[in-house]
Motif scaffolding. Sequence first.
Motif, PDB file in Angstrom:
ATOM      1  N   GLY A 104       0.893  -1.095   0.030  1.00  0.00           N
ATOM      2  CA  GLY A 104       0.041  -0.061   0.053  1.00  0.00           C
ATOM      3  C   GLY A 104       0.915   1.220  -0.115  1.00  0.00           C
ATOM      4  O   GLY A 104       0.543   2.169  -0.713  1.00  0.00           O
ATOM      5  N   MET A 105       1.974   1.084   0.713  1.00  0.00           N
ATOM      6  CA  MET A 105       2.682   2.293   0.866  1.00  0.00           C
ATOM      7  C   MET A 105       3.494   2.535  -0.544  1.00  0.00           C
ATOM      8  O   MET A 105       3.785   3.759  -1.013  1.00  0.00           O
ATOM      9  N   ALA A 106       3.972   1.504  -1.139  1.00  0.00           N
ATOM     10  CA  ALA A 106       4.441   1.465  -2.251  1.00  0.00           C
ATOM     11  C   ALA A 106       3.640   2.206  -3.542  1.00  0.00           C
ATOM     12  O   ALA A 106       3.854   3.150  -4.389  1.00  0.00           O
ATOM     13  N   GLY A 107       2.288   1.815  -3.474  1.00  0.00           N
ATOM     14  CA  GLY A 107       1.236   2.317  -4.115  1.00  0.00           C
ATOM     15  C   GLY A 107       0.902   3.742  -3.948  1.00  0.00           C
ATOM     16  O   GLY A 107       0.693   4.618  -4.943  1.00  0.00           O
ATOM     17  N   ILE A 108       1.065   4.195  -2.671  1.00  0.00           N
ATOM     18  CA  ILE A 108       0.706   5.561  -2.441  1.00  0.00           C
ATOM     19  C   ILE A 108       1.811   6.367  -2.959  1.00  0.00           C
ATOM     20  O   ILE A 108       1.818   7.538  -3.686  1.00  0.00           O
ATOM     21  N   ALA A 109       3.059   6.094  -2.779  1.00  0.00           N
ATOM     22  CA  ALA A 109       4.127   6.678  -3.573  1.00  0.00           C
ATOM     23  C   ALA A 109       4.092   6.855  -5.210  1.00  0.00           C
ATOM     24  O   ALA A 109       4.404   7.759  -5.801  1.00  0.00           O
ATOM     25  N   ALA A 110       3.603   5.521  -5.726  1.00  0.00           N
ATOM     26  CA  ALA A 110       3.488   5.566  -7.241  1.00  0.00           C
ATOM     27  C   ALA A 110       2.528   6.681  -7.484  1.00  0.00           C
ATOM     28  O   ALA A 110       2.427   7.555  -8.359  1.00  0.00           O
ATOM     29  N   VAL A 111       1.174   6.868  -6.852  1.00  0.00           N
ATOM     30  CA  VAL A 111       0.111   7.688  -7.150  1.00  0.00           C
ATOM     31  C   VAL A 111       0.684   9.234  -7.080  1.00  0.00           C
ATOM     32  O   VAL A 111       0.542  10.072  -7.666  1.00  0.00           O
ATOM     33  N   ALA A 112       1.590   9.519  -5.892  1.00  0.00           N
ATOM     34  CA  ALA A 112       2.155  10.662  -5.454  1.00  0.00           C
ATOM     35  C   ALA A 112       3.142  11.392  -6.777  1.00  0.00           C
ATOM     36  O   ALA A 112       2.977  12.383  -7.173  1.00  0.00           O
ATOM     37  N   GLY A 113       4.018  10.113  -7.459  1.00  0.00           N
ATOM     38  CA  GLY A 113       4.677  10.476  -8.428  1.00  0.00           C
ATOM     39  C   GLY A 113       3.843  10.951  -9.711  1.00  0.00           C
ATOM     40  O   GLY A 113       4.388  11.834 -10.401  1.00  0.00           O
TER      41      GLY A 113
END
Length: 448
Positions: A316-325
């Motif tokens: 989930g944290m990795a997904g949030i980072a991708a969305v933020a990018g």
Amino acid sequence: MSVLLATLIVVGTSTPVWAAQLDARINPNTETSPFKMTYLKTVFIEYPNGGNLFDELKGKEWTISGTADISNPGVQQLKNELNRGIANDGSQAQIDDLVVDYEIHLKARNINTSIDYRVILEGTLADYVITDDGQRTLVDLGWRAMSTDKEIVIDGVEINIPINILRDQEPEVYTFFAGTEAENVLGKHLINADFILEQPLTNWHFLFDPTGINVDAGTFGLDDEIAGFVVSSWTMGESSIREGRQVERVFEASVTSDQTYIVRSVQSTDTANLSTIGFGALDNLDGIEIAGVTPTPPEDYMTTSTGDFPVMIVYGMAGIAAVAGIAFFFVSSRSLKNEKQGQQGIDPERLVGYQTSASSGGYQTNRGEAQLKDDTDYQQTRSVYEGDSTQSPPPQATPSTEEEAACGCAASAEMGSECDCAMQGACLCDATCRCGADICKEQANSMS
């Protein structure tokens, strides 16, 4: 909440900490598993003011070390004492084989003497499997406190009670401490791992590796045929809210003789690493800590370490980072599109070109410069320091209208004394002389 944290810190600080280090790897599929236990302690004898004890220890340094296996009577005695203690703790496991390595090192210095004690036990455990129904194996983990307070003599060396080495090797030094409080400090047994058992396994840091079985197979003496198993690990020794604050334990006593001497015993914190082949779920059976070991973790079990930190949170944290990018690039693209297009800055129609380096001695190039046709912008930004200002020239010195005499007659007149020329009867003055004496007047007239 603050009261709870303070209570945990106080309890953690006051918890006894011993210098034992355990490393064990349990394989529930075999009858025996290896273990290693290390016991460490350092004793300082301090004599800041010198004295007879300093004279007795001055310049001394020696080491006593050795290794013995299960064939040695002292090792057999130690094995029996450890197994007796394990049984008293309620565990059914027993030490099957044992090798003892010991070293005692004394070194005297100018203000103190240090004695380092180290005992290492390496062997195998047996009878740790309680039941095995083919689906789950119950493993006994209540054997962790490998301790004894008995004297253990191996090849003539007593390795468990620190003061005994002084009694046997330095009898004159021993007399300073016999019957004093220092004897109690030096009499605390070295082979003591009680705290490793007293610290519940639920407080230890837990980790299981579902993919490392092929890597760790060699350390367990197994081969690749155990594919499908996982490795569970428990570790202790870190300062945390779970385990409390881990600090060195220091015992100290003073001895008054011809001088005051201080004896200090220092033991480092306990640490332990315990591993099992398979997924270990902790439980309690009749007051004994056990682990229910299965080849694989339960279905949908996502926690790989202590703290209930699911793997899904990592994803989930990795997904949030991708969305933020993605959002960052989207906003940047919108900002670029909204920027004003076309000429920026001064309108070229307001500029006029002129040649450079046209003065004598210079040379011209095909590069020119431009300046504004008018000074509108200049008047808006003109420096206030560029205004006209007038300054008065410094005053000039006014020359004197009266020429001073160059002879000594003027000095005589200022002092009110008679003219030197008249007294000498001869005048050497020039035409500038203003003296009233007749001889000076005649001389001045003749020189003019």
